[in-house]
Design a protein around this motif. Structure first.
Motif, PDB file in Angstrom:
ATOM      1  N   SER A 175       0.821  -1.212   0.000  1.00  0.00           N
ATOM      2  CA  SER A 175       0.000   0.000   0.000  1.00  0.00           C
ATOM      3  C   SER A 175       0.854   1.261   0.000  1.00  0.00           C
ATOM      4  O   SER A 175       0.521   2.248  -0.672  1.00  0.00           O
ATOM      5  N   LEU A 176       1.960   1.246   0.725  1.00  0.00           N
ATOM      6  CA  LEU A 176       2.825   2.422   0.754  1.00  0.00           C
ATOM      7  C   LEU A 176       3.451   2.671  -0.604  1.00  0.00           C
ATOM      8  O   LEU A 176       3.584   3.819  -1.045  1.00  0.00           O
ATOM      9  N   LEU A 177       3.834   1.586  -1.319  1.00  0.00           N
ATOM     10  CA  LEU A 177       4.420   1.738  -2.651  1.00  0.00           C
ATOM     11  C   LEU A 177       3.397   2.290  -3.632  1.00  0.00           C
ATOM     12  O   LEU A 177       3.715   3.160  -4.461  1.00  0.00           O
ATOM     13  N   ILE A 178       2.143   1.802  -3.554  1.00  0.00           N
ATOM     14  CA  ILE A 178       1.097   2.332  -4.432  1.00  0.00           C
ATOM     15  C   ILE A 178       0.885   3.821  -4.176  1.00  0.00           C
ATOM     16  O   ILE A 178       0.765   4.627  -5.117  1.00  0.00           O
ATOM     17  N   ALA A 179       0.854   4.198  -2.903  1.00  0.00           N
ATOM     18  CA  ALA A 179       0.648   5.606  -2.569  1.00  0.00           C
ATOM     19  C   ALA A 179       1.786   6.460  -3.094  1.00  0.00           C
ATOM     20  O   ALA A 179       1.559   7.563  -3.619  1.00  0.00           O
ATOM     21  N   VAL A 180       3.014   5.983  -2.969  1.00  0.00           N
ATOM     22  CA  VAL A 180       4.163   6.756  -3.446  1.00  0.00           C
ATOM     23  C   VAL A 180       4.090   6.951  -4.953  1.00  0.00           C
ATOM     24  O   VAL A 180       4.287   8.068  -5.478  1.00  0.00           O
ATOM     25  N   VAL A 181       3.778   5.886  -5.700  1.00  0.00           N
ATOM     26  CA  VAL A 181       3.743   5.971  -7.161  1.00  0.00           C
ATOM     27  C   VAL A 181       2.620   6.897  -7.621  1.00  0.00           C
ATOM     28  O   VAL A 181       2.815   7.784  -8.471  1.00  0.00           O
ATOM     29  N   VAL A 182       1.430   6.712  -7.038  1.00  0.00           N
ATOM     30  CA  VAL A 182       0.283   7.509  -7.476  1.00  0.00           C
ATOM     31  C   VAL A 182       0.478   8.981  -7.119  1.00  0.00           C
ATOM     32  O   VAL A 182       0.173   9.879  -7.920  1.00  0.00           O
ATOM     33  N   PHE A 186       0.322  11.958  -9.772  1.00  0.00           N
ATOM     34  CA  PHE A 186      -0.640  13.038  -9.572  1.00  0.00           C
ATOM     35  C   PHE A 186      -0.123  13.988  -8.492  1.00  0.00           C
ATOM     36  O   PHE A 186       0.855  13.715  -7.816  1.00  0.00           O
ATOM     37  N   SER A 187      -0.799  15.108  -8.376  1.00  0.00           N
ATOM     38  CA  SER A 187      -0.355  16.094  -7.392  1.00  0.00           C
ATOM     39  C   SER A 187      -0.699  15.619  -5.987  1.00  0.00           C
ATOM     40  O   SER A 187      -1.816  15.146  -5.745  1.00  0.00           O
ATOM     41  N   PRO A 188       0.232  15.741  -5.053  1.00  0.00           N
ATOM     42  CA  PRO A 188      -0.075  15.360  -3.668  1.00  0.00           C
ATOM     43  C   PRO A 188      -1.120  16.307  -3.066  1.00  0.00           C
ATOM     44  O   PRO A 188      -0.940  17.521  -3.065  1.00  0.00           O
ATOM     45  N   SER A 189      -2.200  15.716  -2.571  1.00  0.00           N
ATOM     46  CA  SER A 189      -3.255  16.495  -1.934  1.00  0.00           C
ATOM     47  C   SER A 189      -3.976  15.604  -0.935  1.00  0.00           C
ATOM     48  O   SER A 189      -3.824  14.377  -0.944  1.00  0.00           O
ATOM     49  N   ALA A 190      -4.755  16.230  -0.081  1.00  0.00           N
ATOM     50  CA  ALA A 190      -5.475  15.462   0.936  1.00  0.00           C
ATOM     51  C   ALA A 190      -6.507  14.537   0.299  1.00  0.00           C
ATOM     52  O   ALA A 190      -6.690  13.399   0.746  1.00  0.00           O
ATOM     53  N   LEU A 191      -7.187  14.992  -0.756  1.00  0.00           N
ATOM     54  CA  LEU A 191      -8.194  14.157  -1.415  1.00  0.00           C
ATOM     55  C   LEU A 191      -7.557  12.931  -2.058  1.00  0.00           C
ATOM     56  O   LEU A 191      -8.065  11.805  -1.901  1.00  0.00           O
ATOM     57  N   ASN A 192      -6.466  13.126  -2.801  1.00  0.00           N
ATOM     58  CA  ASN A 192      -5.778  11.978  -3.400  1.00  0.00           C
ATOM     59  C   ASN A 192      -5.260  11.023  -2.345  1.00  0.00           C
ATOM     60  O   ASN A 192      -5.289   9.796  -2.523  1.00  0.00           O
ATOM     61  N   LEU A 193      -4.793  11.562  -1.246  1.00  0.00           N
ATOM     62  CA  LEU A 193      -4.295  10.715  -0.165  1.00  0.00           C
ATOM     63  C   LEU A 193      -5.413   9.871   0.434  1.00  0.00           C
ATOM     64  O   LEU A 193      -5.226   8.678   0.711  1.00  0.00           O
ATOM     65  N   VAL A 194      -6.584  10.460   0.626  1.00  0.00           N
ATOM     66  CA  VAL A 194      -7.729   9.711   1.163  1.00  0.00           C
ATOM     67  C   VAL A 194      -8.139   8.602   0.205  1.00  0.00           C
ATOM     68  O   VAL A 194      -8.389   7.450   0.618  1.00  0.00           O
ATOM     69  N   LEU A 197      -5.434   5.691   0.152  1.00  0.00           N
ATOM     70  CA  LEU A 197      -5.453   4.892   1.375  1.00  0.00           C
ATOM     71  C   LEU A 197      -6.739   4.085   1.494  1.00  0.00           C
ATOM     72  O   LEU A 197      -6.721   2.960   1.997  1.00  0.00           O
ATOM     73  N   ALA A 198      -7.862   4.646   1.046  1.00  0.00           N
ATOM     74  CA  ALA A 198      -9.127   3.912   1.105  1.00  0.00           C
ATOM     75  C   ALA A 198      -9.101   2.691   0.195  1.00  0.00           C
ATOM     76  O   ALA A 198      -9.508   1.590   0.594  1.00  0.00           O
ATOM     77  N   VAL A 199      -8.632   2.869  -1.022  1.00  0.00           N
ATOM     78  CA  VAL A 199      -8.573   1.734  -1.962  1.00  0.00           C
ATOM     79  C   VAL A 199      -7.601   0.674  -1.473  1.00  0.00           C
ATOM     80  O   VAL A 199      -7.856  -0.533  -1.574  1.00  0.00           O
ATOM     81  N   ALA A 200      -6.477   1.100  -0.914  1.00  0.00           N
ATOM     82  CA  ALA A 200      -5.470   0.143  -0.456  1.00  0.00           C
ATOM     83  C   ALA A 200      -5.952  -0.688   0.725  1.00  0.00           C
ATOM     84  O   ALA A 200      -5.476  -1.817   0.919  1.00  0.00           O
ATOM     85  N   ARG A 201      -6.888  -0.176   1.527  1.00  0.00           N
ATOM     86  CA  ARG A 201      -7.346  -0.888   2.719  1.00  0.00           C
ATOM     87  C   ARG A 201      -8.657  -1.625   2.513  1.00  0.00           C
ATOM     88  O   ARG A 201      -9.141  -2.299   3.436  1.00  0.00           O
TER      89      ARG A 201
END
Length: 350
Positions: A175-182, A186-194, A197-201
């Motif tokens: 999940s951490l690797l997916i988050a880093v790549v995505v 894309f631009s780092p933002s709170a919405l993208n982060l949510v 993390l939601a899809v990964a869990r």
């Protein structure tokens, strides 16, 4: 000629009418008494039940302290920004890297950072940001994963196999690797982060709910509901979900810790929350180069992360035991007797 006087209907004059009136009065009184007794019994059951929960929580000191810590964190996240205003972003270079002290007022209690901003005010502001990412991510993954898992586990067959294969595909990537790549794409933002993390869990809740539904679908009460023609969605909602919900909530509480740590890690790497917003992980990242000269910039937000995650873990264990009828009796015992010596309920001990 004499005037006829009206005759009054009296029970003695009409025995049948008197008997019917008496029966009606008796039935009304019985219904009133039964309704009053039922309401009194319901109130009597609900009030002691709530009192027992508070009493059990009070007996477990670790769970009580964890509940107090989490309550404070939630209150700070909800109302802290209304109190501090813009103090988290207000700079004062003359007060740069001041150590924690009581002489600089309340906002100097935890010291200042390199730009002279109050660390206390930034901790309050960061609490709202951290929870605004962790809570929606956990709720989204809980709702989607639980719904898919209960649906797949109840129906079985190809639906179950398809859901499990989707979960395996998501779990095959860290999940951490997916988050880093995505977040790099894309631009780092709170919405993208949510969303990430939601899809990964989602697979965590999907597998848990699928196992619960697959075990409960062969129970007698589910077979009875199916025999009487109850639709599948009603069986899942009314019969399976209430039994699987305590386990899912426990997993969600533990997963909240993981999501919050993941957000802190991504912010530490510089691809999570971006300035001028601030989170606990970003505070740790910004203060790591001043660790030897101004330890409070990094240590205090790190302690906030540790206290919150440990409190959530302890409270999750308590809630899991409190919602399990087979283990709830353990919470009524003194703390020293909750080990291996209390393997069976006290009423079963000869």
């Amino acid at each position: 000629m004499p005037r006829e006087e009206p005759t009054a209907a009296h029970p003695a004059a009409d025995p049948a009418a008197g008997t019917a009136a008496a029966d009606t009065t008796a039935e009304t009184a019985a219904e009133t008494a039964n309704t009053t007794a039922a309401d009194t019994a319901a109130d009597g059951r609900s009030a002691p039940h709530r009192a027992n929960w508070w009493r059990m929580l009070g007996r477990d000191r670790a769970a009580a302290v964890a509940a107090v810590v989490l309550s404070l964190v939630v209150l700070v996240a909800l109302f802290g920004r209304l109190v501090i205003g813009d103090r988290a972003q207000r700079q004062d270079l003359d007060a740069s890297l001041r150590p924690p002290s009581l002489g600089d007022g309340v906002y100097g209690l935890f010291g200042t950072d390199v730009l002279g901003r109050s660390v206390l005010a930034r901790l309050v502001d960061a609490a709202a940001t951290t929870l605004s990412v962790a809570v929606p991510a956990v709720l989204c993954s809980l709702l989607i994963g639980s719904a898919l898992g209960l649906w797949a586990g109840y129906h079985g067959g190809r639906r179950e196999s398809l859901a499990l294969r989707v979960a395996d595909v998501i779990l095959s990537f860290p999940s951490l690797l997916i988050a880093v790549v995505v977040l790099y794409v894309f631009s780092p933002s709170a919405l993208n982060l949510v969303l990430i993390l939601a899809v990964a869990r989602i697979p965590v809740y999907l597998r848990t709910a699928r196992a619960e539904a697959a075990e409960l679908r062969s129970r007698l009460f589910v077979d009875a509901a199916r025999t009487f023609g109850t639709p599948s969605r009603h069986i899942i909602h009314r019969h399976i979900l209430p039994i699987a919900l305590p386990t899912l909530l426990t997993v969600a509480t533990l997963d909240f810790c993981f999501v919050m740590l993941t957000e802190s890690s991504l912010s530490f790497l510089g691809i999570g929350i971006q300035p001028p917003d601030v989170s606990w992980g970003l505070m740790v990242a910004q203060g790591r180069q001043y660790l030897q000269t101004a330890w409070w910039i990094t240590v205090l937000p790190g302690l906030a992360i540790v206290f919150t995650t440990v409190s959530a873990t302890v409270l999750a264990a308590w809630v899991r035991m409190a919602t399990d009828p087979a283990q709830r009796w353990r919470l009524t015992l003194p703390t020293k007797r909750r080990g291996a010596s209390a393997a069976v309920p006290p009423e079963l001990i000869p």
